[in-house]
Design an enzyme around this catalytic site. Sequence first.
Site, PDB file in Angstrom:
ATOM      1  N   HIS A 123       0.867  -1.188   0.000  1.00  0.00           N
ATOM      2  CA  HIS A 123       0.000   0.000   0.000  1.00  0.00           C
ATOM      3  C   HIS A 123       0.895   1.227   0.000  1.00  0.00           C
ATOM      4  O   HIS A 123       1.738   1.384   0.888  1.00  0.00           O
ATOM      5  CB  HIS A 123      -0.911   0.007   1.217  1.00  0.00           C
ATOM      6  CG  HIS A 123      -1.650   1.307   1.406  1.00  0.00           C
ATOM      7  ND1 HIS A 123      -2.306   1.942   0.370  1.00  0.00           N
ATOM      8  CD2 HIS A 123      -1.817   2.091   2.498  1.00  0.00           C
ATOM      9  CE1 HIS A 123      -2.852   3.059   0.823  1.00  0.00           C
ATOM     10  NE2 HIS A 123      -2.563   3.172   2.104  1.00  0.00           N
ATOM     11  N   HIS A 168       1.307   5.678  -1.042  1.00  0.00           N
ATOM     12  CA  HIS A 168       0.694   6.970  -1.344  1.00  0.00           C
ATOM     13  C   HIS A 168       1.476   7.617  -2.486  1.00  0.00           C
ATOM     14  O   HIS A 168       1.700   8.819  -2.500  1.00  0.00           O
ATOM     15  CB  HIS A 168       0.719   7.884  -0.119  1.00  0.00           C
ATOM     16  CG  HIS A 168       0.019   7.326   1.079  1.00  0.00           C
ATOM     17  ND1 HIS A 168       0.048   7.942   2.315  1.00  0.00           N
ATOM     18  CD2 HIS A 168      -0.745   6.210   1.248  1.00  0.00           C
ATOM     19  CE1 HIS A 168      -0.657   7.235   3.191  1.00  0.00           C
ATOM     20  NE2 HIS A 168      -1.133   6.172   2.554  1.00  0.00           N
ATOM     21  N   TYR A 194       1.954  -4.085 -20.118  1.00  0.00           N
ATOM     22  CA  TYR A 194       2.512  -4.393 -18.806  1.00  0.00           C
ATOM     23  C   TYR A 194       1.525  -4.059 -17.699  1.00  0.00           C
ATOM     24  O   TYR A 194       1.436  -4.769 -16.691  1.00  0.00           O
ATOM     25  CB  TYR A 194       3.846  -3.664 -18.626  1.00  0.00           C
ATOM     26  CG  TYR A 194       4.736  -3.889 -19.811  1.00  0.00           C
ATOM     27  CD1 TYR A 194       5.351  -5.120 -20.010  1.00  0.00           C
ATOM     28  CD2 TYR A 194       4.888  -2.902 -20.786  1.00  0.00           C
ATOM     29  CE1 TYR A 194       6.118  -5.361 -21.142  1.00  0.00           C
ATOM     30  CE2 TYR A 194       5.649  -3.133 -21.921  1.00  0.00           C
ATOM     31  CZ  TYR A 194       6.262  -4.367 -22.084  1.00  0.00           C
ATOM     32  OH  TYR A 194       7.000  -4.594 -23.208  1.00  0.00           O
TER      33      TYR A 194
END
Length: 220
Positions: free
Chosen positions: A100, A102, A127
């Site tokens: 995860h 940002h 891709y």
Amino acid sequence: MSAAIHCDPEESRQRELIAEFGRSLFDRGLSAGSSGNLSVRLDDGWLLTPTNASLGRLDPARLSKLDWEGRLVSGPRPSKEAFIHRAMYQERAGAGAIVHLHATHAAAVSCMCGLDHSDCLPPLTPYFVMKIGRLPLLPYHRPGDPALAGAIGELSRRHSAVLLANHGPVVSGASLEAAVYAAEELEETAKLFLLLRNVPVRPLDARQIDELKSAFALDI
């Protein structure tokens, strides 16, 4: 220097990989400050980066280890977003790791109006199709909102990655390496998407995507 880690060789290896990949993501600007978290599935639970930890300064001996009820087994307090990882693991038996981030471009896309919530990035490259497939956008939830677990679990049944609105991507993979590479491909595609705004583009069409599915046995 890391403290001694009293665990089996495979867990020790995964701890070292989390620190290695975390440092790489941080050094390349994909995880600023203490943002982002990494996790890896183990035979007896899972490892997660601690709360308020910079991915660039992870100690393999100081990672959070949790059981499948989400209880802390050892190590420091885990990321407050632990439930996101747990929800995705519960729905994706083949997920060996979750990333995860940002990351700037993916987070920027997550703030845009007018996105298709069922597929918020176009298939600009093979891709992206091969590593991500379709990318749904999950409506905004405040950080730590328990309702996010159910929402991300529902999408995870059909998708290996999701984009959290006004937040960033959550990406699973068979291994930590695979999850990191997929997250990097998502970020590069988000960058391309933003660079090509207001420019005519030629995304892959249905035939080309079907060809990729057939050639690489993709389940997307």
